[in-house]
Design an enzyme around this catalytic site. Structure first.
Site, PDB file in Angstrom:
ATOM      1  NE  ARG A 173      45.688  34.844  46.431  1.00 14.42           N
ATOM      2  CZ  ARG A 173      44.460  34.951  46.928  1.00 14.42           C
ATOM      3  NH1 ARG A 173      43.903  33.901  47.526  1.00 14.42           N
ATOM      4  NH2 ARG A 173      43.783  36.086  46.836  1.00 14.42           N
ATOM      5  CE  LYS A 198      47.327  38.672  49.311  1.00 12.80           C
ATOM      6  NZ  LYS A 198      47.625  39.306  47.997  1.00 12.80           N
ATOM      7  CG  HIS A 269      49.307  34.660  40.035  1.00  8.90           C
ATOM      8  ND1 HIS A 269      49.022  34.032  41.230  1.00  8.90           N
ATOM      9  CD2 HIS A 269      48.688  35.872  40.100  1.00  8.90           C
ATOM     10  CE1 HIS A 269      48.283  34.833  41.979  1.00  8.90           C
ATOM     11  NE2 HIS A 269      48.059  35.941  41.315  1.00  8.90           N
ATOM     12  NE  ARG A 272      44.505  34.788  42.013  1.00  6.52           N
ATOM     13  CZ  ARG A 272      43.607  34.501  42.950  1.00  6.52           C
ATOM     14  NH1 ARG A 272      43.194  33.253  43.090  1.00  6.52           N
ATOM     15  NH2 ARG A 272      43.123  35.423  43.747  1.00  6.52           N
ATOM     16  CG  HIS A 295      40.380  39.252  44.606  1.00  8.51           C
ATOM     17  ND1 HIS A 295      40.174  39.489  43.260  1.00  8.51           N
ATOM     18  CD2 HIS A 295      41.624  38.718  44.707  1.00  8.51           C
ATOM     19  CE1 HIS A 295      41.252  39.115  42.583  1.00  8.51           C
ATOM     20  NE2 HIS A 295      42.129  38.641  43.437  1.00  8.51           N
ATOM     21  CE1 TYR A 304      43.031  38.410  36.500  1.00 11.47           C
ATOM     22  CE2 TYR A 304      41.947  38.971  38.558  1.00 11.47           C
ATOM     23  CZ  TYR A 304      42.988  38.390  37.866  1.00 11.47           C
ATOM     24  OH  TYR A 304      43.997  37.779  38.568  1.00 11.47           O
TER      25      TYR A 304
END
Length: 342
Positions: A173, A198, A269, A272, A295, A304
């Site tokens: 990120r 994150k 992004h 990504r 994640h 995705y």
């Protein structure tokens, strides 16, 4: 290398949130957030969104926790729904949910600490957020065209190429890249340590030889000219010699997207999204991709699978009876099909 003088920071205007009687509770709540070991980003997010709420309360003379009732919180939710941004667009449901979650957590803490007898936010419903697919997914040719634009920007193009290559190679990120330190990147082993990503979690991600090459070039050739002592070890430095903040990174990436002739929404992004989609199309296991992207839940990665259409098209062409043009000919001339069977 000539350095432009950084802009003089403007004086911060008086914050209405700090004039609200609820503000001392907010300060204690943010301190509690930090004491529980939650990430600095989580604390900053809660502080930012609750200041918005306190400003709204200040304008309506709501000054005490006891003054906030369920109907008032419903009014605040309606305020978010009807609010318009500078461009006239409404706040997305994701943004509305984001802001209301901070309010719910705040009042849950106020209740737990006995500052109020009951929680007015306990039954507050959050807007439903529909999982959207990325608007744009850059193709491999698009990525290469963007990379090629860095050759036109002189010495700084080496740094910018290293940044773009790192985004695409690792899928990290924007703030994860901005926070990278020199010792977080091991070019010999081909790994990057993402610290406090994150959710406040650390993770290792593979780098790739091409990205490592450009990082080494930038680190050895250009970074010594950009750094201002004392060197704090941040990997990517702005022309001013200071670390990038998120807006500067976005502006840099948008500049190269425009130079490549790509009229797309988004910036950092996009790389990504592209990395995840290209890897899935090439057969990557989604569980590996989940770890790579950081994640915590598989549903965040599964989006995705809906974007990686190439692999789905190949399976469809190989297995669907009506996918080939030959099926059309067979339908028009069934005798021809019988002849081939004979």
């Amino acid at each position: 290398m000539h350095r432009r003088k950084p802009p003089t920071p403007r004086a911060r205007p008086a914050d209405l949130a700090e004039q609200n009687g609820l503000f001392p509770y907010l300060v204690r709540f943010i301190e509690r957030t930090a004491a529980l070991g939650l990430s600095g980003q989580t604390a900053a997010m809660r502080d930012r969104e609750l200041r918005r709420f306190l400003r709204w309360c200040r304008e309506r003379d709501i000054e005490r926790p006891q003054d906030v009732t369920r109907p008032i919180l419903e009014r605040y939710r309606a305020h978010l729904f009807h609010r318009r941004k500078a461009n006239g667009e409404p706040l997305s449901f994701a943004t509305q949910q984001y802001r209301l979650i901070a309010v719910k957590v705040f009042f849950r803490w106020l209740t737990r600490e006995n500052f109020i007898l009951s929680n007015p936010a306990s039954e507050l419903e959050l807007p439903k957020v529909v999982q959207r697919l990325p608007r744009h997914v850059l193709g491999i040719e698009d990525i290469e065209r963007v990379f090629a634009q860095t050759a036109r920007t002189g010495a700084l193009g080496v740094r910018d190429r290293a940044i773009l290559e790192t985004f695409y190679a690792t899928g990290i990120r924007r703030m994860e890249l901005a926070n990278l330190r020199l010792h977080d990147v091991d070019v010999r082993q081909g790994t990057v340590l993402v610290r406090e990503g994150k959710g406040g979690k650390d993770r290792y991600v593979p780098l790739g030889e091409r990205a490592a090459y450009w990082i080494v070039r930038y680190r050895d050739e250009l970074r010594p000219e950009l750094v201002i002592e004392p060197d704090r070890g941040v990997l990517f430095l702005h022309e001013y010699g200071e670390p990038f903040h998120k807006d500067r990174l976005s502006d840099l990436v948008k500049k190269y997207l425009r130079a490549a002739g790509l009229d797309v929404v988004g910036s950092c992004h996009l790389f990504r999204h592209a990395m995840a989609t290209h890897m899935l199309n090439n057969g990557a296991d989604i569980r590996f991709l989940q770890a790579l992207l950081g994640h915590s839940q598989m549903k965040s990665t599964e989006v995705y699978t809906h974007v990686a259409i190439d692999k789905l098209k190949a399976v469809h062409a190989a297995t669907h009876p009506g996918a080939r043009l030959a099926s059309v000919r067979a339908t028009r001339d069934p005798d021809a099909a019988d002849d081939r069977d004979a």
